[in-house]
Design a protein around this motif. Structure first.
Motif, PDB file in Angstrom:
ATOM      1  N   GLY A 258       0.842  -1.138   0.184  1.00  0.00           N
ATOM      2  CA  GLY A 258       0.027   0.094   0.062  1.00  0.00           C
ATOM      3  C   GLY A 258       0.923   1.305   0.066  1.00  0.00           C
ATOM      4  N   SER A 259       1.793   1.206   0.563  1.00  0.00           N
ATOM      5  CA  SER A 259       2.940   2.495   0.879  1.00  0.00           C
ATOM      6  C   SER A 259       3.418   2.664  -0.626  1.00  0.00           C
ATOM      7  N   LYS A 260       3.778   1.360  -1.110  1.00  0.00           N
ATOM      8  CA  LYS A 260       4.805   1.570  -2.419  1.00  0.00           C
ATOM      9  C   LYS A 260       3.819   2.004  -3.669  1.00  0.00           C
ATOM     10  N   THR A 261       2.515   1.817  -3.476  1.00  0.00           N
ATOM     11  CA  THR A 261       1.546   2.243  -4.558  1.00  0.00           C
ATOM     12  C   THR A 261       0.785   3.363  -4.400  1.00  0.00           C
ATOM     13  N   THR A 262       0.650   3.871  -3.120  1.00  0.00           N
ATOM     14  CA  THR A 262      -0.143   4.971  -3.031  1.00  0.00           C
ATOM     15  C   THR A 262       0.555   6.327  -3.916  1.00  0.00           C
ATOM     16  N   ASN A 263      -0.283   7.013  -4.636  1.00  0.00           N
ATOM     17  CA  ASN A 263       0.032   7.806  -5.527  1.00  0.00           C
ATOM     18  C   ASN A 263       1.153   7.535  -6.267  1.00  0.00           C
ATOM     19  N   CYS A 264       1.105   6.351  -7.025  1.00  0.00           N
ATOM     20  CA  CYS A 264       2.139   5.614  -7.915  1.00  0.00           C
ATOM     21  C   CYS A 264       3.552   5.566  -7.033  1.00  0.00           C
ATOM     22  N   GLY A 265       3.636   5.625  -5.863  1.00  0.00           N
ATOM     23  CA  GLY A 265       4.896   5.458  -5.247  1.00  0.00           C
ATOM     24  C   GLY A 265       5.636   6.803  -5.240  1.00  0.00           C
ATOM     25  N   GLN A 266       4.889   7.828  -5.619  1.00  0.00           N
ATOM     26  CA  GLN A 266       5.486   9.380  -5.501  1.00  0.00           C
ATOM     27  C   GLN A 266       5.345   9.825  -4.169  1.00  0.00           C
ATOM     28  N   LEU A 267       5.906   9.651  -3.233  1.00  0.00           N
ATOM     29  CA  LEU A 267       5.751   9.835  -1.777  1.00  0.00           C
ATOM     30  C   LEU A 267       7.086   9.976  -1.343  1.00  0.00           C
ATOM     31  N   CYS A 268       7.780  10.696  -0.727  1.00  0.00           N
ATOM     32  CA  CYS A 268       9.186  10.911  -0.171  1.00  0.00           C
ATOM     33  C   CYS A 268       9.082   9.931   0.926  1.00  0.00           C
ATOM     34  N   THR A 269       8.395   9.415   1.610  1.00  0.00           N
ATOM     35  CA  THR A 269       8.514   8.348   2.861  1.00  0.00           C
ATOM     36  C   THR A 269       7.947   7.038   2.589  1.00  0.00           C
ATOM     37  N   ALA A 270       7.603   6.812   1.187  1.00  0.00           N
ATOM     38  CA  ALA A 270       7.112   5.470   0.824  1.00  0.00           C
ATOM     39  C   ALA A 270       8.253   4.490   1.082  1.00  0.00           C
ATOM     40  N   VAL A 271       7.850   3.360   1.478  1.00  0.00           N
ATOM     41  CA  VAL A 271       8.697   2.232   1.450  1.00  0.00           C
ATOM     42  C   VAL A 271       9.487   2.048   0.218  1.00  0.00           C
ATOM     43  N   GLU A 272      10.672   1.993   0.295  1.00  0.00           N
ATOM     44  CA  GLU A 272      11.535   1.905  -0.986  1.00  0.00           C
ATOM     45  C   GLU A 272      12.505   0.611  -0.851  1.00  0.00           C
ATOM     46  N   ARG A 273      12.716   0.174   0.030  1.00  0.00           N
ATOM     47  CA  ARG A 273      13.443  -0.954  -0.074  1.00  0.00           C
ATOM     48  C   ARG A 273      13.129  -2.047   1.055  1.00  0.00           C
ATOM     49  N   VAL A 274      13.235  -3.195   1.141  1.00  0.00           N
ATOM     50  CA  VAL A 274      12.626  -4.394   2.086  1.00  0.00           C
ATOM     51  C   VAL A 274      13.634  -5.043   2.619  1.00  0.00           C
ATOM     52  N   TYR A 275      13.789  -5.045   3.956  1.00  0.00           N
ATOM     53  CA  TYR A 275      14.965  -5.992   4.282  1.00  0.00           C
ATOM     54  C   TYR A 275      14.056  -7.277   5.149  1.00  0.00           C
ATOM     55  N   VAL A 276      13.900  -8.405   4.590  1.00  0.00           N
ATOM     56  CA  VAL A 276      13.365  -9.777   5.127  1.00  0.00           C
ATOM     57  C   VAL A 276      14.262 -10.906   5.832  1.00  0.00           C
ATOM     58  N   HIS A 277      13.987 -10.959   7.268  1.00  0.00           N
ATOM     59  CA  HIS A 277      14.608 -12.092   7.666  1.00  0.00           C
ATOM     60  C   HIS A 277      14.359 -13.445   7.119  1.00  0.00           C
ATOM     61  N   GLU A 278      15.744 -14.008   6.763  1.00  0.00           N
ATOM     62  CA  GLU A 278      15.850 -15.271   6.020  1.00  0.00           C
ATOM     63  C   GLU A 278      14.837 -16.055   6.398  1.00  0.00           C
ATOM     64  N   ALA A 279      14.332 -16.478   7.741  1.00  0.00           N
ATOM     65  CA  ALA A 279      13.519 -17.539   8.244  1.00  0.00           C
ATOM     66  C   ALA A 279      11.975 -17.364   7.396  1.00  0.00           C
ATOM     67  N   VAL A 280      11.617 -16.192   7.042  1.00  0.00           N
ATOM     68  CA  VAL A 280      10.443 -16.047   6.460  1.00  0.00           C
ATOM     69  C   VAL A 280      10.425 -15.356   5.104  1.00  0.00           C
ATOM     70  N   TYR A 281      11.628 -15.174   4.568  1.00  0.00           N
ATOM     71  CA  TYR A 281      11.845 -14.677   3.058  1.00  0.00           C
ATOM     72  C   TYR A 281      11.091 -15.119   2.281  1.00  0.00           C
ATOM     73  N   ASP A 282      10.995 -16.431   1.940  1.00  0.00           N
ATOM     74  CA  ASP A 282      10.166 -17.000   0.823  1.00  0.00           C
ATOM     75  C   ASP A 282       8.770 -16.565   1.144  1.00  0.00           C
ATOM     76  N   GLU A 283       8.322 -16.945   2.307  1.00  0.00           N
ATOM     77  CA  GLU A 283       6.976 -16.876   2.572  1.00  0.00           C
ATOM     78  C   GLU A 283       6.415 -15.060   2.377  1.00  0.00           C
ATOM     79  N   PHE A 284       7.573 -14.388   2.751  1.00  0.00           N
ATOM     80  CA  PHE A 284       6.897 -13.041   2.449  1.00  0.00           C
ATOM     81  C   PHE A 284       6.994 -12.380   1.283  1.00  0.00           C
ATOM     82  N   VAL A 285       8.033 -13.059   0.316  1.00  0.00           N
ATOM     83  CA  VAL A 285       8.036 -12.572  -1.010  1.00  0.00           C
ATOM     84  C   VAL A 285       6.942 -12.875  -1.632  1.00  0.00           C
ATOM     85  N   SER A 286       6.400 -14.052  -1.578  1.00  0.00           N
ATOM     86  CA  SER A 286       5.134 -14.837  -2.028  1.00  0.00           C
ATOM     87  C   SER A 286       3.899 -13.640  -1.729  1.00  0.00           C
ATOM     88  N   LEU A 287       4.146 -13.488  -0.530  1.00  0.00           N
ATOM     89  CA  LEU A 287       2.774 -12.441  -0.248  1.00  0.00           C
ATOM     90  C   LEU A 287       2.997 -10.849  -0.850  1.00  0.00           C
TER      91      LEU A 287
END
Length: 474
Positions: free
Chosen positions: A271-300
């Motif tokens: 939602g953060s990344k797609t609000t106003n097509c990502g044209q927001l200075c505080t939009a999430v721009e990079r995601v760091y995911v713990h390896e234990a849940v990486y595959d599951e989270f990427v799928s989501l």
């Protein structure tokens, strides 16, 4: 198609310059308005008008200035449909979102009006027993306000409301991509009875903007924009040693721990990344995911981004809208292509759609590295790179290994982890188990290359003041 006029001393003035600036609807490319490109003489005249008006505006009590701001907030609500209609056409936002932005602008105006009785100085102990040291907060004078295209209505009031309550007057340069809503705001200024010359709004080219910002009667320049624009403002400020307040680029990291609510995190990050097509200075721009849940989270993430539709929000308000122009789209697409060439894996999106409008699909990239351009540079579009980490210390190190420090996001159910990261992350804002949405009673200020000074709250309001020390011997 509308033909606009610049707003100086509470009147709309026909420009002496026959050159006009075209304004296009980014959703379909239609020409919706033409606005004047102010001449140098017109811009200088606006500064002189603001300087003259400031002499009497500063002499009003702060309560009297607050009363004017309450009237302005009322007028913004009365004019919200007209402001919203103009903003929707020039930005590609839905009419509902554009109108709500006018409501939020009224809210922040009223918030600053309520500071009227709270602008405080200090009494400082003196070394002498027969002396008082009084530190007063005083207005700066004329403020040059440079407004971005992404949230032009809210940002305009975010700047002028604190400037006005503290006794300053303003010359506003709206973005040439989204200027029509600013002229609708000018009508609200008229309706509120704000004294002539206190608020002046002009569209202009970069050369004329430089003339405004380097005028000796301009005491402060406030900008929301890119790092490049911030550097230019710093050059302008050197001419007369004007104060600068700069809200610049961001590259918000989101850290997703193994114990996080993954469904919530994925939904909110997309939602953060797609609000106003990502044209927001505080939009999430990079995601760091713990390896234990990486595959599951990427799928989501892939699921949510794949489900997010885009298109003309005038017809489909729930869709993600367009980028500001085709140059922005081309730059973003080229960043995606370079990331793929450098080893990133495209999970969804990553193409330029056919048809009218500056649309770009939600795009997810995995197998990214910290040194990639897509991770290091601000995208300002609906593209999300994802990286894997092994432990909280590594995640924090990666998040801090960056030129920007505006906002940051942490998802975890462990309060020790949350507070440890919050106390050590290098950013002006930290959001725990939610994505950024600047509270206007907070303080929106960036670290590193994300800016100087800040907006919102008591501290943002005080940016528009300077101090005077009165040493009183008795």
């Amino acid at each position: 198609m509308k033909i606009e006029q610049n707003f100086i001393a509470n009147s709309f003035i026909a420009s002496a310059n026959s050159a006009m600036i075209p304004v296009y609807n980014p959703a379909d490319g239609e020409l919706v308005a033409q606005v004047p490109s102010a001449t140098a003489d017109e811009a200088i005249g606006a500064v002189k008008t603001a300087a003259q008006a400031q002499k009497s505006w500063r002499k009003l009590t702060s309560v009297e200035r607050g009363a004017y701001l309450h009237k302005l907030a009322d007028a913004l609500l009365t004019h919200k449909e007209a402001i919203g209609t103009a903003l929707a056409l020039e930005s590609g936002k839905s009419l509902e979102d554009a109108t709500n932005e006018a409501v939020y602008a009224a809210d922040i105006t009223r918030y600053h009006a309520e500071w009227a009785r709270r602008i405080e100085g200090e009494i400082i102990p003196s070394d002498s027993p027969s002396e008082n040291l009084l530190l007063q907060r005083e207005p700066i004078g004329v403020i040059s306000c440079l407004i971005p295209f992404n949230y032009p209505v809210y940002t305009l009031l975010r700047k002028i409301a604190p400037a006005l309550i503290t006794g300053n007057t303003v010359v506003v340069r709206p973005s040439n991509n989204t200027p029509c809503s600013a002229f609708e705001i000018a009508k609200a200024v008229q309706a509120a009875g704000i004294p002539a010359g206190v608020v002046n709004i002009l569209t202009m080219d970069h050369a004329t903007a430089e003339i405004v910002c380097t005028h000796p009667k301009v005491g402060m320049i406030t900008l929301t924009g890119s790092v490049g624009a911030g550097r230019k403002v710093l050059e302008y400020s050197q001419v007369n040693i004007a104060k600068s307040s700069l809200e610049l680029g961001g590259k918000t990291p989101a850290i997703v721990e193994a114990d996080a609510d993954l469904q919530q995190a994925a939904r909110e990050i997309v939602g953060s990344k797609t609000t106003n097509c990502g044209q927001l200075c505080t939009a999430v721009e990079r995601v760091y995911v713990h390896e234990a849940v990486y595959d599951e989270f990427v799928s989501l993430l892939k699921q949510h981004m794949g489900e997010r539709q885009f298109g003309d929000r005038a017809a489909q308000p729930a869709h993600m809208g367009p980028l500001v122009n085709d140059n922005a789209r081309l730059n973003i697409h080229q960043m995606v292509e370079r990331a793929i060439d450098d080893g990133a894996q495209l999970e969804v999106g990553g193409y330029i759609p056919e048809g009218q409008g500056h649309f770009y699909p939600p795009t997810l990239l995995t197998n990214c590295r910290q040194d990639m351009e897509i991770v290091q540079e601000e995208i300002f579009g609906p593209v999300l790179p994802v990286l894997k980490y092994s432990n909280a210390e590594e995640a924090l190190e990666l998040a801090n290994d960056h030129q920007f420090g505006l906002a940051s996001v942490i998802y975890t159910e462990n309060y020790r982890t949350a507070m440890g990261m919050a106390n050590n992350i290098e950013a002006g804002e930290v959001y725990i188990n939610r994505t950024p949405a600047d509270p206007y009673q907070g303080y929106h200020a960036g670290w590193k290359r994300s800016g100087l000074g800040g907006d919102d709250g008591k501290h943002g309001m005080l940016e528009f003041t300077q101090t005077r020390l009165v040493v009183q011997k008795y």
